[in-house]
Write an enzyme that holds these catalytic residues in place. Structure first.
Site: not given
Ligand code: TNX
Length: 536
Positions: A341
């Site tokens: 992300e």
């Molecule tokens: C996505 S999974 C994210 C996290 C959040 C999560 C909550 C991932 C690699 N990144 O930063 O905590 O969703 O479900």
């Protein structure tokens, strides 16, 4: 502690030397129950089980003997004795001269099993002995978990005039399906203490997990002391989601976790998430920041707004220091760089960054793991992608011949709500009730070839939870299902059969004081509803 009884006996033996050294002992006429080992509530289900319809009497005449070693088998024996002490309040001697022993648990080393798998074991339960053979201490440790699950929760008082815990006789041959059987805990959004992490480790070990990945840093907090950059924890170790006080592990604390995990044959994987999810690092050291805004403490739950400045030398000096210090404390082979992300990092900058960080990780002799986005960079085939959301990224990982950790959010995320009623959790990937978490095939999911798959890791993100009991509510019982998907052969897995075995875990979970979610899909049993011995 385990030696006290035998030293007392040794002492009285010396006192009695001129008379006789043979301790008094009732001859045993044990009328052992007829049992059926194949009906045992084992999770994960072993590869093969055969019953011989008798029992081994665990009682005050039991002793443990382990392979003479340099191989850590003695520690496995001591671990078992420790658990027995908790369970049946008895000091079972380990590797001592114990003249009263009538029923012996031998834990021994088998070279032939190592050809199958280092974690394989063979458990043979007879009327007067249990022989656990394993290729390594890790294999013996997995076998011990099976044995723990076979011990009845209450002693039988009808066999003889002292308590006996009859263990169903027969043999179990067992090997894991996947080598990597993981859980992840986000200690960044909310902090969990060393003691809380230890409790999670105890529970994971009981179900044969061998990996615990700690998500140590994120936008809301930095949880591990870095001596060369002390403000990370001074400033960002004391914030978390909401108004709670945060916390962090000193390097000593982290060593304690690593050591405790190792005693449970669990490898710790540290994660420092970057170049996104780095607001807390930039609050402590604004020079790292690359999103063009003044970094401010963040206590919310949005993602994707932070980034390191991927073109500054200082950023790579910083990362080198962090990877060096954490790697020095981490005996396991992996270092997780996050990589998810990074919505405000330009694509080319992201690729440049991941490539550089991979070199740093390798410089400290670690294998790099990253969330599935890292496959968009030009990474080495030794690096590992953790598939959480993008099937395209997973396919790209296969094309690049990378190993993949399976964490698809709609199946394996422990922080998804179970259902509409769930008190905690998110639902961006949908609801994940106990059956959805169990009924899928990690070995062929999305047609990813099995040879690329290392195993499932079940992530527990902590935006909505801040106490161990809330953690347990989301993790249990789903984490138990992933244990079976990871360990048991596909032909041995069956929802209806699993469901019944899971319902019978309730007394164990209650004894361990685990606040599991009592899913209405499962018939949870009380101790008195579970037969004391498995009648043939
Ligand atoms: C996505 S999974 C994210 C996290 C959040 C999560 C909550 C991932 C690699 N990144 O930063 O905590 O969703 O479900």
């Amino acid at each position: 502690m385990h030696y006290s009884k035998s030293s007392a006996i040794a002492f009285s033996c010396i006192a009695m030397l001129f008379f006789s050294c043979k301790p008094e002992k009732e001859p045993r006429h044990l009328n052992l129950p007829k049992t059926d080992l194949t009906q045992a509530d084992l999770i994960p289900k072993p590869s093969t089980t055969e019953a011989t319809y008798s029992a081994f009497p665990l009682d005050r005449f039991t002793a443990i003997h382990t392979a003479p070693d340099s191989l850590d088998f003695n520690d496995v024996g001591l671990f078992l004795a420790d658990k027995l002490k908790d369970l049946i309040q008895m000091d079972v001697p380990v590797n001592t001269e114990f003249p009263n022993q009538e029923s012996v648990i031998y834990i021994h080393h088998s070279n032939s099993l190592s050809k199958i798998n280092q974690e394989s074991y063979f458990l043979k339960i007879n009327r007067d002995s249990i022989v656990l053979s394993a290729a390594s201490a890790a294999g013996a440790f997995r076998g011990i978990q099976t044995l723990r699950q076979l011990i009845p929760s209450k002693a039988s008082d009808s066999i003889i005039d002292y308590p006996v815990w009859p263990i169903p006789s027969g043999s179990i041959n067992d090997s894991p399906l996947f080598a990597y059987r993981g859980a992840m805990l986000d200690v960044a959004r909310h902090f969990f203490t060393v003691e809380e992490v230890k409790k999670y480790i105890d529970l994971l070990a009981y179900y044969k997990y061998n990996i615990l990945h700690l998500h140590l840093t994120d936008d809301q907090g930095w949880r591990i002391e870095i001596k060369s950059w002390p403000k990370l924890t001074e400033i960002s170790g004391v914030t978390e989601v909401g108004s709670e006080p945060g916390g962090f592990y000193t390097q000593e604390d982290y060593k304690i976790i690593v050591e405790y995990a190792a005693q449970n044959h669990i490898t710790i994987i540290p994660e420092v998430d970057m170049p996104g999810h780095t607001n807390a690092a930039s609050v402590a050291y604004p020079i790292l920041n690359g999103n063009g805004k003044t970094p401010k403490i963040y206590r919310g739950t949005h993602v994707g707004f932070s980034t390191f400045d991927t073109h500054k030398d200082t950023v790579y000096t910083f990362i080198d220091d962090v990877v060096r210090e954490i790697s020095a404390l981490t005996p396991g082979p992996y270092f997780h760089i996050g990589g998810d992300e990074s919505h405000v990092t330009k694509k080319d900058d992201y690729i440049y960054f991941v490539n550089k960080v991979e070199q740093i990780v390798q410089r400290y002799d670690k294998i790099m793991i990253g969330w599935d986005e890292i496959v968009t960079a030009d990474i080495d085939t030794t690096s590992i992608a953790q598939f959480w959301s993008s099937t395209d990224n997973a396919k790209m990982a296969v094309a690049k011949n990378l190993k993949i950790i399976m964490s698809p959010a709609n199946k394996a995320y422990l922080d998804m709500k179970y259902d509409l009623e769930s008190e905690y959790g998110l639902n961006w990937a949908g609801y994940v009730p106990v059956d959805t978490a169990y009924i899928w095939k990690p070995e062929s999911y999305k047609n990813i070839p099995q040879k690329n798959i290392l195993g499932i890791e079940a992530p527990l993100w902590s935006e909505t939870i801040s106490t161990i009991s809330e953690l347990e509510y989301l993790a249990f019982p789903r984490a138990i299902g992933f244990a079976e998907l990871n360990w048991s052969q596909p032909e041995n897995r069956d929802w209806e059969n699993y469901k019944a075995r899971l319902g019978n875990q309730a007394p164990f979970l209650e004894k361990m004081n685990v606040n599991y979610y009592p899913s209405p899909l499962i018939e949870w049993k009380t101790e008195s509803e579970i037969p004391k011995t498995l009648k043939k």
